[in-house]
Write an enzyme that holds these catalytic residues in place. Sequence first.
Site, PDB file in Angstrom:
ATOM      1  CE  LYS A 118      -3.820  -0.072   2.221  1.00 50.16           C
ATOM      2  NZ  LYS A 118      -4.805  -0.203   3.247  1.00 50.16           N
ATOM      3  N   GLY A 137      -7.919  -7.618   5.243  1.00 45.99           N
ATOM      4  CA  GLY A 137      -8.689  -7.707   6.481  1.00 45.99           C
ATOM      5  C   GLY A 137      -7.980  -8.404   7.627  1.00 45.99           C
ATOM      6  CG  MET A 173      -2.106  -7.496   9.706  1.00 42.93           C
ATOM      7  SD  MET A 173      -0.462  -7.129   9.151  1.00 42.93           S
ATOM      8  CE  MET A 173      -0.757  -6.594   7.500  1.00 42.93           C
ATOM      9  NE  ARG A 208      -5.333  -4.819  -4.138  1.00 41.33           N
ATOM     10  CZ  ARG A 208      -5.972  -5.159  -3.060  1.00 41.33           C
ATOM     11  NH1 ARG A 208      -5.355  -5.216  -1.913  1.00 41.33           N
ATOM     12  NH2 ARG A 208      -7.241  -5.451  -3.090  1.00 41.33           N
ATOM     13  N   GLY A 260      13.966 -40.552 -10.021  1.00 37.11           N
ATOM     14  CA  GLY A 260      12.672 -41.023  -9.512  1.00 37.11           C
ATOM     15  C   GLY A 260      12.450 -40.302  -8.196  1.00 37.11           C
ATOM     16  CG  ASN A 314       7.106 -40.280  -7.413  1.00 33.21           C
ATOM     17  OD1 ASN A 314       6.998 -39.069  -7.365  1.00 33.21           O
ATOM     18  ND2 ASN A 314       6.617 -41.011  -8.401  1.00 33.21           N
ATOM     19  CB  CYS A 341      10.236 -40.210 -14.790  1.00 36.58           C
ATOM     20  SG  CYS A 341      11.129 -41.442 -13.838  1.00 36.58           S
ATOM     21  CE1 TYR A 369      13.056 -37.540 -19.171  1.00 42.22           C
ATOM     22  CE2 TYR A 369      15.213 -37.460 -20.243  1.00 42.22           C
ATOM     23  CZ  TYR A 369      14.262 -38.137 -19.504  1.00 42.22           C
ATOM     24  OH  TYR A 369      14.504 -39.424 -19.092  1.00 42.22           O
TER      25      TYR A 369
HETATM   26  C1  PEP Z   1       9.758 -42.518  -8.678  1.00 45.17           C
HETATM   27  O1  PEP Z   1      10.067 -43.220  -7.716  1.00 45.17           O
HETATM   28  O2  PEP Z   1       9.845 -41.285  -8.685  1.00 45.17           O
HETATM   29  C2  PEP Z   1       9.236 -43.142  -9.895  1.00 45.17           C
HETATM   30  C3  PEP Z   1       8.997 -42.424 -10.975  1.00 45.17           C
HETATM   31  O3  PEP Z   1       8.955 -44.475  -9.843  1.00 45.17           O
HETATM   32  P1  PEP Z   1       7.620 -45.057  -9.172  1.00 45.17           P
HETATM   33  O4  PEP Z   1       6.733 -43.913  -8.860  1.00 45.17           O
HETATM   34  O5  PEP Z   1       7.039 -46.002 -10.151  1.00 45.17           O
HETATM   35  O6  PEP Z   1       8.200 -45.738  -7.960  1.00 45.17           O
END
Ligand code: PEP
Length: 902
Positions: A29, A107, A109, A343, A788, A790, A854, A874
């Site tokens: 502000k 709203g 403060m 703003r 990977g 995950n 991935c 990628y």
């Molecule tokens: C991962 O572990 O990131 C992966 C792509 O393999 P998954 O999810 O099949 O274990």
Amino acid sequence: MAAQETVEHKYVYDFAEGNKDLKDLLGGKGANLAEMTNLGLPVPPGFTITTEACKAYLTTGREPDGLAAQIEAHLESLEREMGRRLGDPQDPLLVSVRSGAKFSMPGMMETVLNVGLNDRSVVGLSAQAGGNDRFAWDSYRRLIQMFGKTVCEVPGEEFEHALDEAKRAKGTQNDLDLDADDLRGLVDAYKKIFAKHTGREFPQEPREQLDLAIRAVFESWNAERAVVYRRQERIPADLGTAVNVVAMVFGNLGADSGTGVAFTRDPGSGAQGIYGDYLANAQGEDVVAGIRNTVPLQELEQIDKKSYDELLDYMARLEEHYKDLCDIEFTIERGKLWMLQTRVGKRTAAAAFVIAGQLVDEGLIDLDEALHRVNGAQLAQLMFPRFRLDHEFQPVAKGIGASPGAASGKVVFTSARAVELAAEGESVILVRRETNPDDLNGMIAAKGILTSRGGKTSHAAVVARGMGKTCVSGADELDVNVPAKKFIVAGQTVTEGDIVSIDGTTGKVYLGEVPVMPSEVVQYFEGSLDPEHIDNPLVRAVHRIMTHADAKRRLLVRTNADTGADAARARRFGAEGIGLCRTEHMFLGDRRELVERLILASTGEEREAALGALLPLQREDFIEIFREMDGLPVTVRLIDPPLHEFLPPLEQLAVNVAVAQERGEDVAKEEALLAAVRRMHEENPMLGLRGVRLGLVIPGLFAMQVRAIAEAAVEVTRSGGTACPEIMVPLVGAVQELETVRAEAEKIIAEVVGDSGVEVLIGTMIEVPRAALTAGQIAEAAQFFSFGTNDLTQMGWGFSRDDVEGAFFWRYLELGIFGISPFESIDREGVGRLVRIAAEEGRAARPGLKLGVCGEHGGDPDSVHFFHEVGLDYVSCSPFRVPVARLEAGRAAITTTGSDSR
Ligand code: PEP
Ligand code: MG
């Protein structure tokens, strides 16, 4: 001494000293008020106390040295400019004291208006207002009320009760019917309430009022609601707020005064035009409180043409200057227009794209800037189906849009009922006050989730987002009664089985079934809308910005797809190959029986027979995928999950066997299966016999898959296509694992490929922390790495990926241990560091090593920026996320200077 004084820290800035780029210091502000002042727009004079002063106060519990004197000096100069002194009994200057952080926290403060009024200056104010006693006393009672509540924590309802009492005594329901005498009496009542709660009289000294109000604004940074809001919006907790002290102007002095808000374009659709609301004879709070109905801004032309024309001129100048949609608050005091705030305005996802496109057309910004102004989260929102709304459908409640999408279904109140009805093929909406881990099955079964409590990080919200399921949380107009299986909203009772519709983007709740329409943006990506020839400004803008993102991005975008249909769709969405083809689905369905034979095989021959039967099936799968991805790389991952996942669950099998034995049936096969399941049972299957370990333990399994891939590639190539397979080994932690698999694979590939011209790469996933930390060694044996993330997150944090998000992440988010699930957005400092180390050490050992990701993070906007910075080649994500990743990869390329390693 003198030298010390000259270097004194500057805590207070006159509006003429700041500018819009000083938001860190002056808050949004304050910085924008300064900018408007410098543009020559009519801003009431004032000054801003910096966020640094606030931070110093919050750390030490007292105002920093020098602040009081600087406020005094700026106040004096404000008084000179206005020709009035703060609280002067004859002709008082009044000021507002307003919070204003770097990021807007509407709203959350405090604000105190009319500072400077007391028993004597109220008379002077009346004279200033042409003898308008009513106005003066109303302003005074508002000050005591606001000051009491925000500065001295007097319970607000006490003031409300006193006001109600005054109205009752007068026999009216409307504040405006109270005359000057009534309001004078109300001021007395308010003062008594103030004294009762604070043990002191209402401060009559204007400077004391000012100092206490400033302090209250500082302290409101840490008020509970502000803390909760920051956590939800992911605003850092240590920014502090600035405080703006502004000369009061009054929109409530009669019919020639008023207040309003204006937008330079429609923040809903992005359409050009004049949008806003105006309320005559009112102050800003009255608009927000909705005490009277506003009129469309266009009507101001009839009410006060001069102010209207001026406002339009200022709006055009602000747009030209900010080169963006601006929102504006203004007040007209007796025919004189004052600009109180501007703003860069918030807008919907569709408006963001449309406006960015328009501004390019108007020559105000270039395409880089247009790309910078939109984001993947907005694009993702535009890709969800939406409700087809007409006036027939009015929302009955509005909660928080916790997980986007549009869902209609029968109301259920328990997880068990949700599962039951879903099994009968019904769409259900699970309605709860709030959810907990016991509701998980119901949440999985439901089309959407609706709660009356909880914010964006509540259990319901986090789990629903994780599942990609529509969710509205915190719809507090709903009175949910789970034991009675009903909820009441807007006076209507909704019972189990009634149909409701919820919009997880806007948070709106409707009774009945609202029809759903597909997203035009998805139709465009799928190729059924030609952007050049349709009259849809959104699609045209998306097309233009996506084309620019593609031209700018360095990262390629691949997709995770295991079927020809997914591959085809992802390709239409712009995928440049497959980054992860999980082969495990190819072991399901009617192929389970072959997998059982493989597991139960007691001789080499039996095993080979089972593998021999699987081979042609796998080959057909790969042929279909290579054809769809003709000419583009396809990373096929060898089987990853533990084999017992393909067998029936232990308990079910044990019961079946026991029952069959009881009946005297022949159960030899089931017994063998049961024994195998028992033998293969693992306490921690995610850390057990899976991935490369399977390949090393079950002879011929990986070899069969490698042969199927190579044969499919040769077949596609022989029939005129181009297959570019990349074989990926999962769960590698040591280079020796990869070397062993690779040696066998290379032999098979050489034998199958012959002189067909097919080239097959062999690489590995980096998803075990040890692999990341020994990436230099592993790169010697790998032609590519794919992260990977995950599993890397699972093993990096030690969080079971299947359990923790639903079990306790809501608590971690509440505590601020992280702002977003690390399974959703890469944890840059921890898991991200493993990625960075592996990328650097892998490339050092093998220059030009191809790097991708991935895990789910490949389609997350913030993570895409990280992968760009780390220099990956990628990202690979689910088909639906491909456009989001393309857009964000383009944005990353224009906002950072990540290494250009391709
Ligand atoms: C991962 O572990 O990131 C992966 C792509 O393999 P998954 O999810 O099949 O274990
Ligand atoms: Mg994995």
